[in-house]
Design a protein around this motif. Structure first.
Motif, short mmCIF file in Angstrom:
data_model
loop_
_atom_site.label_atom_id
_atom_site.label_comp_id
_atom_site.label_asym_id
_atom_site.label_seq_id
_atom_site.Cartn_x
_atom_site.Cartn_y
_atom_site.Cartn_z
N GLU A 1 39.62 -60.06 -65.92
CA GLU A 1 38.30 -60.31 -66.49
C GLU A 1 37.28 -60.52 -65.38
N VAL A 2 36.17 -59.81 -65.46
CA VAL A 2 35.10 -59.93 -64.46
C VAL A 2 33.76 -60.05 -65.17
N PRO A 3 32.74 -60.58 -64.50
CA PRO A 3 31.44 -60.80 -65.15
C PRO A 3 30.50 -59.61 -65.11
N TRP A 4 31.02 -58.41 -64.88
CA TRP A 4 30.14 -57.24 -64.87
C TRP A 4 30.82 -56.09 -65.61
N ASP A 5 29.98 -55.17 -66.06
CA ASP A 5 30.44 -53.97 -66.76
C ASP A 5 29.88 -52.77 -66.01
N PRO A 6 30.73 -51.97 -65.36
CA PRO A 6 30.23 -50.84 -64.57
C PRO A 6 29.38 -49.86 -65.37
N SER A 7 29.60 -49.78 -66.67
CA SER A 7 28.86 -48.83 -67.49
C SER A 7 27.47 -49.34 -67.89
N LYS A 8 27.21 -50.63 -67.67
CA LYS A 8 25.95 -51.20 -68.16
C LYS A 8 25.13 -51.94 -67.10
N ASP A 9 25.77 -52.45 -66.07
CA ASP A 9 25.10 -53.40 -65.19
C ASP A 9 24.56 -52.83 -63.89
N PHE A 10 24.63 -51.51 -63.71
CA PHE A 10 24.14 -50.90 -62.48
C PHE A 10 23.25 -49.70 -62.77
N THR A 11 22.33 -49.43 -61.85
CA THR A 11 21.57 -48.19 -61.85
C THR A 11 22.14 -47.34 -60.72
#
Length: 322
Positions: free
Chosen positions: A106-116
């Motif tokens: 479990e991590v606090p980020w989602d690669p599909s949503k949290d980066f440009t």
């Protein structure tokens, strides 16, 4: 009076509107911070510094390097995603761990949503080294010893879930042996570990090259599709009987919600940097082959590589338990 008031309101509104519109056009008007999620002095740090220096000349502003190591290369990007403004003044190098670690825990980020996603740049040459004073002369020596001594062969990696860690575990599975991973924060630490024989092996990118060139470390194999021109005597995984290639491609991203015009300016500057002879020479020095993808193709790649990594993680039994 009414007309004058209306005119003043209109002028005030226009004054507020113009800076907003001009922001992307004027960008950048101050230094940009590039987070490198590895310690200073490793191959990633050195190549990214060269790329950033070249891109800064195109942008007309300096690019300050912030080495934010930890979490198998995920602390820096995760910190940026959680706290940085999407104004283009904080960006980060994204290693594969950013996409792989969410599959493992479990991590606090989602690669599909949290980066440009801005631009995809290159990939690594990974290899396995051992102390030149140690007992292993070839990879087969390692396999033979590991079969006779299960779990006693230790290897340094830049962290759990990094490509060197996952790659070594897959190689061990294919070879029918058990190895023991010892995680560190980056190449400088893994170099020190194997050089001092605190671990028997090191699996990492070519930050080990100076030590190999100096005869202090012995290179047992590389993980590229073909032999490295810098290390022509080192066999590839395929030559050793393992049908895999690991180059762990990487790129640059910012926080979610960045202005497309700012993304385009950053993309164009870093794209030009890839053609800079000084950058080409640095990439070659560390056996990194340019692997360019524009912003849209980079986003598509993230989807594809996440699914590919999921299959590998599941096969190794490293996936997070639901």
């Amino acid at each position: 009076m009414f007309q004058r008031s209306s005119l003043m309101i209109a002028i005030a509104a226009l004054a507020m509107f113009v800076p907003v519109c001009a922001g992307a056009q004027e960008y950048p008007i101050k230094p940009i911070t590039l987070i490198i999620p590895w310690p200073a002095g490793g191959s990633t740090d050195l190549t990214m510094r060269a790329i950033a220096e070249s891109a800064s000349k195109v942008l007309g502003q300096p690019i300050a390097i912030d080495n934010k190591a930890g979490g198998s290369g995920t602390v820096g990007p995760a910190t940026m995603a959680a706290s940085a403004k999407p104004d283009g003044y904080t960006i980060a190098q994204l290693p594969m761990g950013v996409f792989r670690l969410p599959l493992m825990q479990e991590v606090p980020w989602d690669p599909s949503k949290d980066f440009t996603y801005i631009i995809h740049l290159s990939g690594y040459t990974f290899g396995v080294t051992t102390s030149a004073e140690g007992p292993f002369k070839t990879w087969q020596d390692v396999v033979d010893y590991a079969k006779a001594n299960p779990g006693k062969v230790t290897y340094a990696t830049p962290g759990v879930g990094t490509s060197p860690h996952v790659g070594m575990e897959q190689i061990a599975m294919l070879a029918g042996i058990k190895l023991t991973a010892v995680p560190f924060k980056g190449g400088a630490e893994t170099n020190a570990a194997v050089l001092g024989q605190h671990t028997m092996l090191q699996a990492d990118a070519t930050g080990w090259r100076p030590l190999v060139d100096a005869g202090k470390l012995r290179l047992l194999m590389v993980w590229t599709a073909s032999r490295s021109p810098n290390f022509p005597d080192a066999p590839t995984l395929k030559e050793l009987g393992y049908p895999v290639v690991y180059d762990s491609p990487f790129g640059i991203a910012g926080p979610k919600g960045m202005d497309p015009k700012i993304v385009a300016k950053l993309h164009d500057a870093f794209k030009k940097a890839l053609d800079d002879p000084a950058v080409v020479a640095t990439l070659s020095k560390y056996d990194m082959v340019p692997n360019y993808k524009n912003s849209e193709d980079y986003k598509k790649f993230v989807v594809e590589v996440t699914e590919s990594e999921r299959k590998v993680i599941d096969a190794l039994g490293l996936g997070k338990k639901n």
